[in-house]
Design a protein around this motif. Sequence first.
Motif, PDB file in Angstrom:
ATOM      1  N   ILE A 182       0.845  -1.198   0.000  1.00  0.00           N
ATOM      2  CA  ILE A 182       0.000   0.000   0.000  1.00  0.00           C
ATOM      3  C   ILE A 182       0.881   1.249   0.000  1.00  0.00           C
ATOM      4  CG2 ILE A 182      -1.594   1.365   1.428  1.00  0.00           C
ATOM      5  CD1 ILE A 182      -2.765  -1.358   2.375  1.00  0.00           C
ATOM      6  N   THR A 183       1.910   1.229   0.819  1.00  0.00           N
ATOM      7  CA  THR A 183       2.781   2.393   0.922  1.00  0.00           C
ATOM      8  C   THR A 183       3.593   2.576  -0.357  1.00  0.00           C
ATOM      9  OG1 THR A 183       2.959   1.820   3.253  1.00  0.00           O
ATOM     10  CG2 THR A 183       4.424   3.532   2.476  1.00  0.00           C
ATOM     11  N   ALA A 184       4.018   1.440  -0.945  1.00  0.00           N
ATOM     12  CA  ALA A 184       4.773   1.524  -2.191  1.00  0.00           C
ATOM     13  C   ALA A 184       3.868   2.012  -3.328  1.00  0.00           C
ATOM     14  CB  ALA A 184       5.358   0.152  -2.534  1.00  0.00           C
ATOM     15  N   GLY A 185       2.652   1.540  -3.339  1.00  0.00           N
ATOM     16  CA  GLY A 185       1.681   1.967  -4.354  1.00  0.00           C
ATOM     17  C   GLY A 185       1.901   1.277  -5.699  1.00  0.00           C
ATOM     18  N   GLY A 186       2.909   0.419  -5.816  1.00  0.00           N
ATOM     19  CA  GLY A 186       3.164  -0.260  -7.086  1.00  0.00           C
ATOM     20  C   GLY A 186       4.332  -1.208  -6.947  1.00  0.00           C
ATOM     21  N   TRP A 187       4.793  -1.768  -8.091  1.00  0.00           N
ATOM     22  CA  TRP A 187       5.777  -2.862  -8.056  1.00  0.00           C
ATOM     23  C   TRP A 187       7.182  -2.451  -8.454  1.00  0.00           C
ATOM     24  CZ3 TRP A 187       4.676  -7.152  -5.543  1.00  0.00           C
ATOM     25  CH2 TRP A 187       3.324  -7.481  -5.374  1.00  0.00           C
ATOM     26  N   SER A 188       7.417  -1.205  -8.721  1.00  0.00           N
ATOM     27  CA  SER A 188       8.775  -0.823  -9.132  1.00  0.00           C
ATOM     28  C   SER A 188       9.722  -1.028  -7.951  1.00  0.00           C
ATOM     29  CB  SER A 188       8.827   0.626  -9.595  1.00  0.00           C
ATOM     30  OG  SER A 188       8.794   1.490  -8.473  1.00  0.00           O
ATOM     31  N   HIS A 189      10.982  -1.312  -8.271  1.00  0.00           N
ATOM     32  CA  HIS A 189      11.982  -1.532  -7.214  1.00  0.00           C
ATOM     33  C   HIS A 189      12.040  -0.329  -6.280  1.00  0.00           C
ATOM     34  CE1 HIS A 189      14.371  -4.795  -9.596  1.00  0.00           C
ATOM     35  NE2 HIS A 189      13.070  -5.034  -9.526  1.00  0.00           N
ATOM     36  N   GLN A 190      12.037   0.820  -6.919  1.00  0.00           N
ATOM     37  CA  GLN A 190      12.155   2.049  -6.146  1.00  0.00           C
ATOM     38  C   GLN A 190      10.970   2.208  -5.180  1.00  0.00           C
ATOM     39  OE1 GLN A 190      11.942   5.506  -8.583  1.00  0.00           O
ATOM     40  NE2 GLN A 190      12.985   6.836  -7.116  1.00  0.00           N
ATOM     41  N   ALA A 191       9.776   1.929  -5.708  1.00  0.00           N
ATOM     42  CA  ALA A 191       8.570   2.066  -4.875  1.00  0.00           C
ATOM     43  C   ALA A 191       8.587   1.062  -3.722  1.00  0.00           C
ATOM     44  CB  ALA A 191       7.322   1.870  -5.732  1.00  0.00           C
ATOM     45  N   LEU A 192       8.968  -0.191  -4.023  1.00  0.00           N
ATOM     46  CA  LEU A 192       8.993  -1.222  -2.972  1.00  0.00           C
ATOM     47  C   LEU A 192      10.020  -0.885  -1.892  1.00  0.00           C
ATOM     48  CD1 LEU A 192       8.579  -4.525  -5.007  1.00  0.00           C
ATOM     49  CD2 LEU A 192       6.991  -3.575  -3.322  1.00  0.00           C
ATOM     50  N   ARG A 193      11.190  -0.394  -2.361  1.00  0.00           N
ATOM     51  CA  ARG A 193      12.220  -0.024  -1.386  1.00  0.00           C
ATOM     52  C   ARG A 193      11.684   1.074  -0.467  1.00  0.00           C
ATOM     53  NH1 ARG A 193      16.383   1.053  -4.664  1.00  0.00           N
ATOM     54  NH2 ARG A 193      17.109  -1.104  -4.537  1.00  0.00           N
ATOM     55  N   LYS A 194      11.059   2.065  -1.064  1.00  0.00           N
ATOM     56  CA  LYS A 194      10.527   3.176  -0.277  1.00  0.00           C
ATOM     57  C   LYS A 194       9.437   2.669   0.686  1.00  0.00           C
ATOM     58  CE  LYS A 194       7.885   7.189  -0.957  1.00  0.00           C
ATOM     59  NZ  LYS A 194       6.710   7.047  -1.726  1.00  0.00           N
ATOM     60  N   GLY A 195       8.566   1.792   0.175  1.00  0.00           N
ATOM     61  CA  GLY A 195       7.504   1.233   1.013  1.00  0.00           C
ATOM     62  C   GLY A 195       8.074   0.485   2.211  1.00  0.00           C
ATOM     63  N   SER A 196       9.101  -0.337   1.941  1.00  0.00           N
ATOM     64  CA  SER A 196       9.720  -1.117   3.034  1.00  0.00           C
ATOM     65  C   SER A 196      10.330  -0.198   4.077  1.00  0.00           C
ATOM     66  CB  SER A 196      10.829  -2.018   2.489  1.00  0.00           C
ATOM     67  OG  SER A 196      10.276  -2.940   1.608  1.00  0.00           O
ATOM     68  N   GLN A 197      10.998   0.850   3.585  1.00  0.00           N
ATOM     69  CA  GLN A 197      11.632   1.783   4.527  1.00  0.00           C
ATOM     70  C   GLN A 197      10.581   2.478   5.399  1.00  0.00           C
ATOM     71  OE1 GLN A 197      13.773   4.202   1.719  1.00  0.00           O
ATOM     72  NE2 GLN A 197      15.589   2.892   1.745  1.00  0.00           N
ATOM     73  N   GLN A 198       9.476   2.846   4.756  1.00  0.00           N
ATOM     74  CA  GLN A 198       8.415   3.538   5.514  1.00  0.00           C
ATOM     75  C   GLN A 198       7.823   2.605   6.572  1.00  0.00           C
ATOM     76  OE1 GLN A 198       7.946   6.617   5.106  1.00  0.00           O
ATOM     77  NE2 GLN A 198       7.873   7.278   2.962  1.00  0.00           N
ATOM     78  N   VAL A 199       7.641   1.332   6.211  1.00  0.00           N
ATOM     79  CA  VAL A 199       7.055   0.385   7.171  1.00  0.00           C
ATOM     80  C   VAL A 199       8.035   0.125   8.317  1.00  0.00           C
ATOM     81  CG1 VAL A 199       6.185  -1.977   7.468  1.00  0.00           C
ATOM     82  CG2 VAL A 199       5.449  -0.617   5.510  1.00  0.00           C
ATOM     83  N   THR A 200       9.324   0.056   7.999  1.00  0.00           N
ATOM     84  CA  THR A 200      10.326  -0.092   9.067  1.00  0.00           C
ATOM     85  C   THR A 200      10.251   1.097  10.023  1.00  0.00           C
ATOM     86  OG1 THR A 200      11.751  -1.273   7.541  1.00  0.00           O
ATOM     87  CG2 THR A 200      12.808  -0.406   9.523  1.00  0.00           C
ATOM     88  N   LYS A 201      10.097   2.276   9.432  1.00  0.00           N
ATOM     89  CA  LYS A 201       9.984   3.496  10.250  1.00  0.00           C
ATOM     90  C   LYS A 201       8.698   3.454  11.096  1.00  0.00           C
ATOM     91  CE  LYS A 201      10.578   8.193  10.835  1.00  0.00           C
ATOM     92  NZ  LYS A 201       9.332   8.529  11.430  1.00  0.00           N
TER      93      LYS A 201
END
Length: 397
Positions: free
Chosen positions: A343-362
């Motif tokens: 949900i946080t990534a909003g899509g499947w791009s590497h960049q989006a997933l990385r950002k999503g993972s970082q946000q969830v870790t935060k």
Amino acid sequence: MNQLDLGDLSFIEGGHLLVKRAMGKINVGKEIVICGQDPDLEVHLEAWARIEGHQIKISTESNRFKLYRGDAELKRWQGAKQTGDPDPFKPESIAETASQTWGLAARGAVIEDGTPEFDFQLTKKSQVWADEAVRLYAQAVSAQWDPNTAIPWNTKFELQTEVEDAVVQLMTYLIENEAAALIVPSRFVAQLHPHFREVMQLLAIQAADEARHVEVFTRRALLKRDKLGISTVGGQASLKTLVDEPDFAIASFLLSVMGEGTFLTLLRFLEHHAPDPVTQTMTRLAANDEARHVAFGVAHLKESVKHDPHLLDRLNQSVHRRHDALQHIVGLNQKVIDALTLITAGGWSHQALRKGSQQVTKLIQDMDSGRRNQLLRLGFSKEQAATLSELHTKNFM
Ligand SMILES: [Fe+2]
Ligand SMILES: [Fe+2]
């Protein structure tokens, strides 16, 4: 001599109220003459006088009676007690222990001696009370929102298929947690002595808040789909420990401070990262409600801790016990973490997933620091707060 002429008003048409009023104004043993035209006056007056404990003398003149005031009514109320005051902020308004014989009487009412004993389990002010309940209840009443009008259900949006699936999964998870949050205060409101009126009202409106949360999360899940997501053993096992907890202090601590505290951070996160306006609005509204639930949990536990030197120990042990009970449950919240990431990534791009993972870790870090802050407010040391927060259920609630 006092005289009361009922004229053509019959006794059962309200005449009895006039007689009662007149009797209330004379002393015990004194008399009053009652007269009237109602042909049944004698029958009614005699029966009434017998029940009320007054003596009646029937005159030779028709429909003229002498009524002597008895002392039954005075005796009846001799043992009556007034308990507390409706204004919670008056001194002595809230009793340290509410008597079972006060029953359901309004706080401040005069209670007749001999009321049946009730069996409320929560009767001590130190267990349940916080002055904050008064303000929080008033705030809760004015902050109630209507799911039909408060949420922009008709706003058009389209998410990627898997992102929408993730939203549905997250909503499914939220709903079962909201159900636990509804059941727990509902159970304790039935155990709470009604003398603590404002706490009773606050717990009731808290349950109503959760009912709305269940509704809106269900409606969001079904907005674009006709099926809900999955419910895991781990999630249910975690929630069962809350539903089963018999102790009010421990249940409030695990639910309101630790669970809803963590949920508050989650809902604020979702408000910030919501992929659509419907999810964003409902998570904002639910977070505002949760903030009140957490505030009351912390406020009344802070009071209880002042009165019970062993309470912090018991709360401490409850977290350890719960952790031990849940530690063998595998993948307690992986589905939730994955849904949040997507949900946080909003899509499947590497960049989006990385950002999503970082946000969830935060998010996980923010949840932890939120819990530690609340634990410090209750009086735990920094080290204890860090340990307890670490041991909190991975289900978040
Ligand atoms: Fe809720
Ligand atoms: Fe809540």
